[in-house]
Enzyme design. Structure first.
Site, PDB file in Angstrom:
ATOM      1  N   SER A   1     -15.906  30.277   4.949  1.00  0.00           N
ATOM      2  CA  SER A   1     -15.463  29.295   3.847  1.00  0.00           C
ATOM      3  C   SER A   1     -15.507  27.867   4.602  1.00  0.00           C
ATOM      4  CB  SER A   1     -13.951  29.499   3.741  1.00  0.00           C
ATOM      5  OG  SER A   1     -13.494  28.431   2.989  1.00  0.00           O
TER       6      SER A   1
ATOM      7  N   GLY B   1      -5.730  31.574   4.922  1.00  0.00           N
ATOM      8  CA  GLY B   1      -6.703  31.159   3.837  1.00  0.00           C
ATOM      9  C   GLY B   1      -7.178  32.542   3.058  1.00  0.00           C
ATOM     10  N   LYS B   2      -6.144  33.396   3.244  1.00  0.00           N
ATOM     11  CA  LYS B   2      -6.452  34.693   2.428  1.00  0.00           C
ATOM     12  C   LYS B   2      -6.421  34.422   0.979  1.00  0.00           C
ATOM     13  CE  LYS B   2      -2.874  36.722   4.277  1.00  0.00           C
ATOM     14  NZ  LYS B   2      -2.495  35.653   5.174  1.00  0.00           N
TER      15      LYS B   2
ATOM     16  N   GLN C   1       1.236  37.186   5.225  1.00  0.00           N
ATOM     17  CA  GLN C   1       1.265  36.827   6.524  1.00  0.00           C
ATOM     18  C   GLN C   1       0.014  37.336   7.348  1.00  0.00           C
ATOM     19  OE1 GLN C   1       4.241  38.723   4.929  1.00  0.00           O
ATOM     20  NE2 GLN C   1       4.892  36.761   4.289  1.00  0.00           N
TER      21      GLN C   1
ATOM     22  N   GLY D   1       2.867  32.072   1.051  1.00  0.00           N
ATOM     23  CA  GLY D   1       2.534  31.122   0.273  1.00  0.00           C
ATOM     24  C   GLY D   1       0.956  31.002   0.284  1.00  0.00           C
ATOM     25  N   HIS D   2       0.451  31.346  -1.026  1.00  0.00           N
ATOM     26  CA  HIS D   2      -0.995  31.181  -1.182  1.00  0.00           C
ATOM     27  C   HIS D   2      -1.474  30.123  -1.899  1.00  0.00           C
ATOM     28  CE1 HIS D   2      -1.344  35.839  -0.663  1.00  0.00           C
ATOM     29  NE2 HIS D   2      -0.818  35.159   0.352  1.00  0.00           N
TER      30      HIS D   2
ATOM     31  N   ASP E   1      -1.257  32.421   7.158  1.00  0.00           N
ATOM     32  CA  ASP E   1      -1.872  31.024   6.402  1.00  0.00           C
ATOM     33  C   ASP E   1      -3.449  30.771   6.855  1.00  0.00           C
ATOM     34  OD1 ASP E   1       0.794  30.200   5.735  1.00  0.00           O
ATOM     35  OD2 ASP E   1       1.147  29.634   7.794  1.00  0.00           O
TER      36      ASP E   1
HETATM   37  P1  IMP Z   1      10.510  35.656   7.595  1.00  0.00           P
HETATM   38  O1  IMP Z   1       9.094  36.354   6.949  1.00  0.00           O
HETATM   39  O2  IMP Z   1      11.046  34.574   6.640  1.00  0.00           O
HETATM   40  O3  IMP Z   1      11.670  36.359   8.090  1.00  0.00           O
HETATM   41  O4  IMP Z   1      10.057  34.613   8.897  1.00  0.00           O
HETATM   42  C1  IMP Z   1       9.739  35.416  10.078  1.00  0.00           C
HETATM   43  C2  IMP Z   1       8.661  34.728  10.693  1.00  0.00           C
HETATM   44  O5  IMP Z   1       7.402  34.744  10.029  1.00  0.00           O
HETATM   45  C3  IMP Z   1       8.691  33.295  10.860  1.00  0.00           C
HETATM   46  O6  IMP Z   1       8.009  32.787  11.939  1.00  0.00           O
HETATM   47  C4  IMP Z   1       8.039  32.618   9.696  1.00  0.00           C
HETATM   48  O7  IMP Z   1       7.390  31.421   9.858  1.00  0.00           O
HETATM   49  C5  IMP Z   1       6.711  33.704   9.727  1.00  0.00           C
HETATM   50  N1  IMP Z   1       6.380  33.842   8.268  1.00  0.00           N
HETATM   51  C6  IMP Z   1       6.889  34.353   7.124  1.00  0.00           C
HETATM   52  N2  IMP Z   1       6.141  34.575   6.207  1.00  0.00           N
HETATM   53  C7  IMP Z   1       4.988  33.592   6.454  1.00  0.00           C
HETATM   54  C8  IMP Z   1       3.651  33.122   5.971  1.00  0.00           C
HETATM   55  O8  IMP Z   1       3.389  33.462   4.704  1.00  0.00           O
HETATM   56  N3  IMP Z   1       2.808  32.342   6.703  1.00  0.00           N
HETATM   57  C9  IMP Z   1       2.931  32.052   7.987  1.00  0.00           C
HETATM   58  N4  IMP Z   1       4.258  32.383   8.485  1.00  0.00           N
HETATM   59  C10 IMP Z   1       5.039  33.410   7.663  1.00  0.00           C
END
Ligand code: IMP
Length: 431
Positions: free
Chosen positions: A414, A15-16, A225, A40-41, A13
């Protein structure tokens, strides 16, 4: 470029999405190499906001080819939905601007069920706080050599064999959770229904990238991530199940190190995290609340409120080292507008000892006490500023000290979600 890797330097998260979208203007190809629809972007273009989870950010740029590499785990239903959604909003998604690696593994309903069985329905009670999207179980099946892969969808007999093996394995585990058995026939049928929607995009991606790089095409590798969610280098076990660091870009797309010209890292001007696990600079007070409110720190995909705190320069320095980052983009500087004072963590204390890095053991990570440097805030807004010379002097002092602490130049800043609100700060990549 020709090959530039962009990775997150915190817990995702950062801001990539905006940074990759901005860089994609001069890229021919944008490749995702790990993760799945847990990413999520958010990208703001004029009055419109786009949220992408599986599709690479480059899909929004005319003339850019978006690629899902072999390291990505693909939920076919979610991907078909995302493609349909973008088409409904007037974007072209066809086999000239989008492709999927034939050797990528799939995320199935059974993986999501397992994620939910393990984590429980309420995030607050869960162990890791996953996105419940089946990402961990899908990667387990991949390394367990029983995954269904994209290429299997083109061969119904092979698909039948793989699905039967996977279902046998899952039903044994499901029994332990008192879950109902799944039927191989129904999984097989669903995958055959998805196949015509996805197979037109399927290619040997490694070969396409090799040919493109040889033709001097510019390729952007888009990380999902962040470093501290990396399954090896992150705050294990509170991590995702893929490797999020720059080295993963090579394996997860099928290119060699010589094709990479630069590595760029992205971090926020402060720090956030969703899900559970250690967070040394977390602010469980009005400062954290203000950062969450002003920064609109709500999960893009899961809508969970993000935990907020001061920038941890120790972690960012470590992330830069692990990925060989040569230029850092700092996002959301404008969120700090109007704070009386700001803090940055420059070291830790653990059991009376000074530490210049985040230790690996989760107990130690939970116990480190951050040592802060304090900075005066600024009153003049930075929101929307596009020139370094127009930044308040306090904001420049804040960024200058961060550069020293993380031992890497801050090349871009940014100052709003808007596509073009970006300042060139110091020399270095991306250039
Ligand atoms: P999983 O990837 O759904 O297995 O989640 C494992 C951990 O990674 C959890 O703490 C999620 O909140 C975190 N996580 C997974 N994808 C994202 C992302 O895109 N942004 C922020 N945290 C993420």
């Amino acid at each position: 470029m020709p090959g530039m890797i962009v990775v997150g330097l915190q817990w995702g998260d950062e801001g990539k999405g905006k940074v990759v979208d901005w860089l994609a203007e001069s890229a021919d190809i944008v490749v995702r190499f790990q993760g799945g629809q847990n990413a999520g972007h958010t990208i703001v273009v004029g009055d419109e906001t786009f949220t992408l989870s599986l599709l690479p950010s480059g899909i929004l740029r005319h003339g850019t080819v978006a690629v899902l590499g072999s390291g990505v785990v693909i939920d076919p239903e979610s991907l078909i939905h995302e493609i349909r959604h973008l088409r409904d909003r007037g974007f072209r998604v066809d086999n000239t601007n989008f492709m999927i690696a034939e050797n990528a593994s799939l995320v199935l309903g059974a993986h999501k069920h397992l994620d939910i069985f393990r984590e429980g329905p309420s995030d607050s009670k869960s162990e890791i706080g996953t996105t419940l999207m089946g990402i961990g179980p899908a990667y387990e099946d991949k390394v367990g050599r029983r995954a269904v892969r994209v290429c299997d969808m083109a061969n119904p007999d092979r698909l039948d064999t793989v699905v039967k093996g996977l279902v046998r394995h899952h039903n044994k585990i499901r029994q332990g959770y008192n879950g109902l058995d799944i039927q191989a026939k129904s999984v097989h049928g669903d995958l055959l229904d998805y196949a015509p929607h996805l197979l037109p995009f399927v290619r040997p991606v490694w070969k396409f990238l090799r040919e493109s790089l040889h033709q001097n095409k510019t390729v952007l590798f888009e990380g999902a991530q962040g470093t501290f969610l990396d399954v090896e280098h992150g705050t294990y076990p509170y991590v995702t199940s893929s490797s999020t660091v720059s080295g993963s870009a090579l394996c997860g797309s099928g290119v060699g190190p010589k094709d990479i010209e630069s590595v760029v890292g992205v971090c926020k001007a402060y720090q956030t995290r969703v899900g559970n696990g250690p967070f040394p600079t977390e602010q469980l007070n009005s400062t954290g609340g203000k950062l969450r409110r002003v920064g609109v720190e709500i999960g893009t995909i899961t809508s969970r409120p993000r935990r907020c705190g001061w920038l941890d320069a120790v972690m960012v320095r470590q992330a830069c080292a692990i990925s060989g980052v040569e230029g850092v983009v700092i996002t959301k500087l404008d969120v700090l507008d109007g704070f009386d004072e700001l803090k940055v963590c420059s070291g830790y204390r653990l059991m009376g000892q000074y530490l210049d890095h985040l230790p690996s053991c989760t107990d130690a990570q939970s116990k480190v006490v951050p040592l802060y440097e304090t900075f005066p805030g600024w009153t003049q807004p930075t929101a929307g500023v596009r020139k370094k010379s127009n930044l308040p002097k306090e904001a420049r002092a804040y960024i200058d000290r961060i550069e020293e602490l993380i031992e890497c130049p801050v090349t871009l800043l940014s100052t709003s979600p808007e596509r073009n609100d970006i300042i060139r700060y110091s020399d270095g990549p991306p250039s």
